[in-house]
Design an enzyme around this catalytic site. Structure first.
Site, PDB file in Angstrom:
ATOM      1  N   LYS A  62      80.213  11.771 -23.201  1.00  0.00           N
ATOM      2  CA  LYS A  62      80.236  12.643 -24.395  1.00  0.00           C
ATOM      3  C   LYS A  62      80.219  11.795 -25.650  1.00  0.00           C
ATOM      4  O   LYS A  62      79.434  12.036 -26.565  1.00  0.00           O
ATOM      5  CB  LYS A  62      81.500  13.501 -24.375  1.00  0.00           C
ATOM      6  CG  LYS A  62      81.829  14.161 -25.707  1.00  0.00           C
ATOM      7  CD  LYS A  62      83.067  15.022 -25.685  1.00  0.00           C
ATOM      8  CE  LYS A  62      84.339  14.277 -25.924  1.00  0.00           C
ATOM      9  NZ  LYS A  62      84.639  13.965 -27.327  1.00  0.00           N
ATOM     10  N   ASN A  63      81.073  10.764 -25.698  1.00  0.00           N
ATOM     11  CA  ASN A  63      81.229  10.006 -26.942  1.00  0.00           C
ATOM     12  C   ASN A  63      80.105   9.016 -27.190  1.00  0.00           C
ATOM     13  O   ASN A  63      80.023   8.445 -28.273  1.00  0.00           O
ATOM     14  CB  ASN A  63      82.598   9.320 -26.978  1.00  0.00           C
ATOM     15  CG  ASN A  63      83.719  10.334 -27.141  1.00  0.00           C
ATOM     16  OD1 ASN A  63      83.453  11.509 -27.424  1.00  0.00           O
ATOM     17  ND2 ASN A  63      84.944   9.911 -26.948  1.00  0.00           N
ATOM     18  N   CYS A 107      92.378  17.332 -37.051  1.00  0.00           N
ATOM     19  CA  CYS A 107      92.391  18.098 -35.801  1.00  0.00           C
ATOM     20  C   CYS A 107      93.800  17.939 -35.219  1.00  0.00           C
ATOM     21  O   CYS A 107      94.679  17.348 -35.830  1.00  0.00           O
ATOM     22  CB  CYS A 107      91.332  17.580 -34.832  1.00  0.00           C
ATOM     23  SG  CYS A 107      91.796  16.022 -34.100  1.00  0.00           S
ATOM     24  N   ASP A 110      92.057   7.619 -25.341  1.00  0.00           N
ATOM     25  CA  ASP A 110      91.586   8.834 -24.665  1.00  0.00           C
ATOM     26  C   ASP A 110      92.057   8.908 -23.222  1.00  0.00           C
ATOM     27  O   ASP A 110      91.837   9.930 -22.574  1.00  0.00           O
ATOM     28  CB  ASP A 110      90.049   8.907 -24.689  1.00  0.00           C
ATOM     29  CG  ASP A 110      89.540   9.124 -26.089  1.00  0.00           C
ATOM     30  OD1 ASP A 110      88.323   8.998 -26.303  1.00  0.00           O
ATOM     31  OD2 ASP A 110      90.349   9.395 -26.985  1.00  0.00           O
ATOM     32  N   ARG A 124      84.802  21.089 -23.945  1.00  0.00           N
ATOM     33  CA  ARG A 124      84.169  20.186 -24.903  1.00  0.00           C
ATOM     34  C   ARG A 124      83.937  18.812 -24.295  1.00  0.00           C
ATOM     35  O   ARG A 124      83.082  18.068 -24.753  1.00  0.00           O
ATOM     36  CB  ARG A 124      85.053  20.034 -26.149  1.00  0.00           C
ATOM     37  CG  ARG A 124      85.264  21.331 -26.891  1.00  0.00           C
ATOM     38  CD  ARG A 124      85.994  21.098 -28.172  1.00  0.00           C
ATOM     39  NE  ARG A 124      85.318  20.054 -28.927  1.00  0.00           N
ATOM     40  CZ  ARG A 124      85.872  19.432 -29.962  1.00  0.00           C
ATOM     41  NH1 ARG A 124      87.083  19.731 -30.345  1.00  0.00           N
ATOM     42  NH2 ARG A 124      85.211  18.508 -30.616  1.00  0.00           N
TER      43      ARG A 124
HETATM   44  C1  EPZ Z   1      86.266   8.348 -31.515  1.00  0.00           C
HETATM   45  O1  EPZ Z   1      86.861   9.101 -32.561  1.00  0.00           O
HETATM   46  C2  EPZ Z   1      86.228   9.271 -30.308  1.00  0.00           C
HETATM   47  N1  EPZ Z   1      85.403  10.441 -30.598  1.00  0.00           N
HETATM   48  C3  EPZ Z   1      87.645   9.704 -29.944  1.00  0.00           C
HETATM   49  O2  EPZ Z   1      87.561  10.473 -28.747  1.00  0.00           O
HETATM   50  C4  EPZ Z   1      88.482   8.452 -29.655  1.00  0.00           C
HETATM   51  O3  EPZ Z   1      89.808   8.844 -29.398  1.00  0.00           O
HETATM   52  C5  EPZ Z   1      88.445   7.506 -30.866  1.00  0.00           C
HETATM   53  O4  EPZ Z   1      87.062   7.195 -31.194  1.00  0.00           O
HETATM   54  C6  EPZ Z   1      89.176   6.197 -30.608  1.00  0.00           C
HETATM   55  O5  EPZ Z   1      88.614   5.545 -29.507  1.00  0.00           O
HETATM   56  C7  EPZ Z   1      84.057  10.313 -30.537  1.00  0.00           C
HETATM   57  O6  EPZ Z   1      83.513   9.253 -30.243  1.00  0.00           O
HETATM   58  C8  EPZ Z   1      83.258  11.548 -30.824  1.00  0.00           C
HETATM   59  P1  EPZ Z   1      88.251   6.188 -34.910  1.00  0.00           P
HETATM   60  P2  EPZ Z   1      86.848   8.509 -34.080  1.00  0.00           P
HETATM   61  O7  EPZ Z   1      87.467   6.310 -36.158  1.00  0.00           O
HETATM   62  O8  EPZ Z   1      85.596   7.769 -34.310  1.00  0.00           O
HETATM   63  C9  EPZ Z   1      91.507   5.793 -38.323  1.00  0.00           C
HETATM   64  C10 EPZ Z   1      88.007  12.264 -27.326  1.00  0.00           C
HETATM   65  O9  EPZ Z   1      89.049  12.694 -26.813  1.00  0.00           O
HETATM   66  N2  EPZ Z   1      90.389   5.985 -39.253  1.00  0.00           N
HETATM   67  O10 EPZ Z   1      88.023   5.016 -34.009  1.00  0.00           O
HETATM   68  O11 EPZ Z   1      87.183   9.633 -35.000  1.00  0.00           O
HETATM   69  C11 EPZ Z   1      91.830   7.065 -37.545  1.00  0.00           C
HETATM   70  O12 EPZ Z   1      92.717   7.887 -38.287  1.00  0.00           O
HETATM   71  C12 EPZ Z   1      87.983  11.848 -28.779  1.00  0.00           C
HETATM   72  O13 EPZ Z   1      86.898  12.137 -26.713  1.00  0.00           O
HETATM   73  C13 EPZ Z   1      90.614   5.828 -40.618  1.00  0.00           C
HETATM   74  O14 EPZ Z   1      91.737   5.535 -41.064  1.00  0.00           O
HETATM   75  O15 EPZ Z   1      88.076   7.515 -34.024  1.00  0.00           O
HETATM   76  C14 EPZ Z   1      92.465   6.534 -36.285  1.00  0.00           C
HETATM   77  O16 EPZ Z   1      93.826   6.295 -36.539  1.00  0.00           O
HETATM   78  C15 EPZ Z   1      89.334  12.057 -29.451  1.00  0.00           C
HETATM   79  N3  EPZ Z   1      89.575   5.998 -41.476  1.00  0.00           N
HETATM   80  C16 EPZ Z   1      91.760   5.196 -36.064  1.00  0.00           C
HETATM   81  O17 EPZ Z   1      91.106   4.870 -37.303  1.00  0.00           O
HETATM   82  C17 EPZ Z   1      88.307   6.318 -41.044  1.00  0.00           C
HETATM   83  O18 EPZ Z   1      87.391   6.438 -41.879  1.00  0.00           O
HETATM   84  C18 EPZ Z   1      90.690   5.235 -34.987  1.00  0.00           C
HETATM   85  O19 EPZ Z   1      89.803   6.286 -35.295  1.00  0.00           O
HETATM   86  C19 EPZ Z   1      88.101   6.483 -39.660  1.00  0.00           C
HETATM   87  C20 EPZ Z   1      89.154   6.302 -38.782  1.00  0.00           C
END
Ligand code: EPZ
Length: 426
Positions: A22-23, A123, A313, A405
């Site tokens: 998915k990701n 979310c 995850d 999802r």
């Molecule tokens: C991706 O989300 C995945 N989703 C998530 O999977 C996964 O948990 C996450 O990466 C971490 O591996 C998809 O790929 C669609 P991040 P993403 O940006 O990209 C902070 C699932 O269950 N951050 O790596 O949104 C954020 O708050 C989902 O399949 C900022 O501060 O995650 C978090 O603490 C859930 N500013 C950390 O970075 C930003 O601009 C990691 O988030 C972006 C992120």
């Protein structure tokens, strides 16, 4: 609204086919915007989020064709063609249903010179800011405005020069948006402390297949030499390492033995090491990973971290497994601020779990008991299913839209290995 009814106690035995990730799919799909030629993705999982993204791409004028696969097959093929972009706006009513829509920002900006995307909002697991997405695009020369809940990005006259960006926090989505913007920039861009998840490698490999020039693939430091245009490609989505890890936990908690067909061990070594520490036997070859329970479950201490660390995850699913371990485990969630919503629901099934901030103390119990439980987010839902498969009695899991999802035809896959699980109309 559907619900799942699970009668626990069956040992899972047999083979589960693992779907496309998915990701990975959610970042490969918007790449169709980067070229006027057809982009065909194979091994796409049948998931609500993929359907949602297809609809979003249609909003931009991208034609999409789902090529026939038999209904009994898992996965499907989608061809996309962005010959003409008729809109550069990702509207609120679509983005609010699927936060990954933010991943159109980079490619739309690169292709059309501008993009207007509704802020995705938070979310259940956290407020999910996108500041790093925006800062990376600004580092490449984009102008960003925030107004009325929308992000509006546009290129300066003469196009984006590209530039350097050092991520203060590892971010999967921000790395993906930055990559998809940099490939068509006028110059070279460099990303430091970029995410290294296998899904990022899949994105880089597909971009290169489309004609992009990227160095350092698989490392934290990526160099992207912008090119004038990209061509189409046909690309197979990588297997879903989180789906595979989730079913591995299901096999383990039931004392079973399951072959995860299509899973790639190299993508999930941190999960494999955690399972081995818990006492599970794990074998693998080029085409599959096999998980076999091997006596009592041992308690372990786990901490989530960016790849190659243990995937956040996988935290909820491993917690469900450790709820049955002989001893106390400590799980630390370092990525998201609120990713323990499965805890109260697992507690209703008899688990003994105490949380303090981002740490959960899991005292293993002899047995879990079936209950009516409710899902709150995708991976929390899966942890309830895993617990239900081992619990005595019947477990009913509601709010299946979370599960749908991220898990393709979950109950069918579990029925393949002998689980007593059915989806009924609630
Ligand atoms: C991706 O989300 C995945 N989703 C998530 O999977 C996964 O948990 C996450 O990466 C971490 O591996 C998809 O790929 C669609 P991040 P993403 O940006 O990209 C902070 C699932 O269950 N951050 O790596 O949104 C954020 O708050 C989902 O399949 C900022 O501060 O995650 C978090 O603490 C859930 N500013 C950390 O970075 C930003 O601009 C990691 O988030 C972006 C992120």
């Amino acid at each position: 609204m559907d619900k799942l009814i699970i009668k626990g106690g069956n040992r899972l035995k047999g083979t589960i086919p693992i779907s496309g990730a998915k990701n990975a799919a959610l970042t490969l799909i918007p790449c169709a915007l980067l070229t006027e030629e057809p982009l065909t993705l194979r091994n796409l999982p049948r998931l609500a989020d993929i359907d949602g993204f297809q609809h979003l791409m249609n909003q931009f004028g991208v034609t999409t064709v789902i090529q026939g696969t038999r209904p009994e097959d898992f996965g499907r093929v989608m061809s996309m063609e962005a010959t003409r972009i008729t809109s550069t706006i990702a509207p609120y009513d679509l983005v609010r249903k699927m936060r990954a829509s933010i991943l159109v920002l980079g490619p739309m900006l690169a292709r059309a010179g501008e993009a207007t995307v509704s802020m995705p909002g938070g979310c259940a697991i956290g407020n999910r800011p996108i500041d790093l997405h925006l800062k990376a695009l600004e580092a490449f020369g984009a102008h960003i405005e925030l107004a009325a809940g929308y992000v509006k990005a546009y290129q300066p006259d003469g196009g984006m020069p590209g530039g350097d960006f050092d991520f203060p926090v590892v971010s999967v989505g921000a790395t993906e948006n930055a990559l998809m913007a940099a490939v068509l920039a006028n110059g070279t861009s460099r990303l430091f402390n970029a995410a290294r998840e296998p899904e990022i490698v899949d994105l880089c490999n597909m971009l290169v297949a489309m004609g992009a020039e990227i160095e350092g693939i698989g490392t934290s430091n990526l160099t992207i030499h912008g090119v004038k245009r990209l061509h189409g490609a046909t690309y197979r989505v990588m297997p879903d390492r989180i789906e595979a890890g989730s079913y591995a936990c299901a096999a383990a908690i039931t004392g079973g033995e399951v072959r995860l067909e299509g899973a790639k061990a190299d993508d999930m070594m941190a999960t494999i090491h955690a399972l081995q520490a818990i006492g599970i036997h794990v074998d693998w070859d080029a085409k599959s990973v096999t998980v076999a329970a091997n006596g009592a479950l041992k308690p372990v201490d786990l901490t989530t971290a960016p790849y190659p660390g243990l995937a956040t995850d996988m935290q909820a699913q491993l917690m469900a497994l450790l709820a049955r371990a002989e001893g106390t485990s400590v799980l630390k969630e370092t990525i998201f601020e609120n990713r323990f919503m499965h805890v109260p629901e697992l507690a209703r099934m008899g688990a003994h779990i105490a949380t303090e901030g981002r740490t959960a103390i899991v005292k293993g119990v002899e047995r879990l008991t079936g209950a009516e439980v409710m899902a709150t987010d995708l991976r929390a839902s899966m942890s309830l299913v895993i617990a239900g498969l081992a619990a005595e009695g019947e477990t009913t899991v509601r709010r299946l839209y979370h599960l749908d999802r991220g898990y393709e035809r979950l109950e069918e896959k579990l029925q393949l290995v002998g689980a007593d699980i059915e989806r009924v109309d609630d």
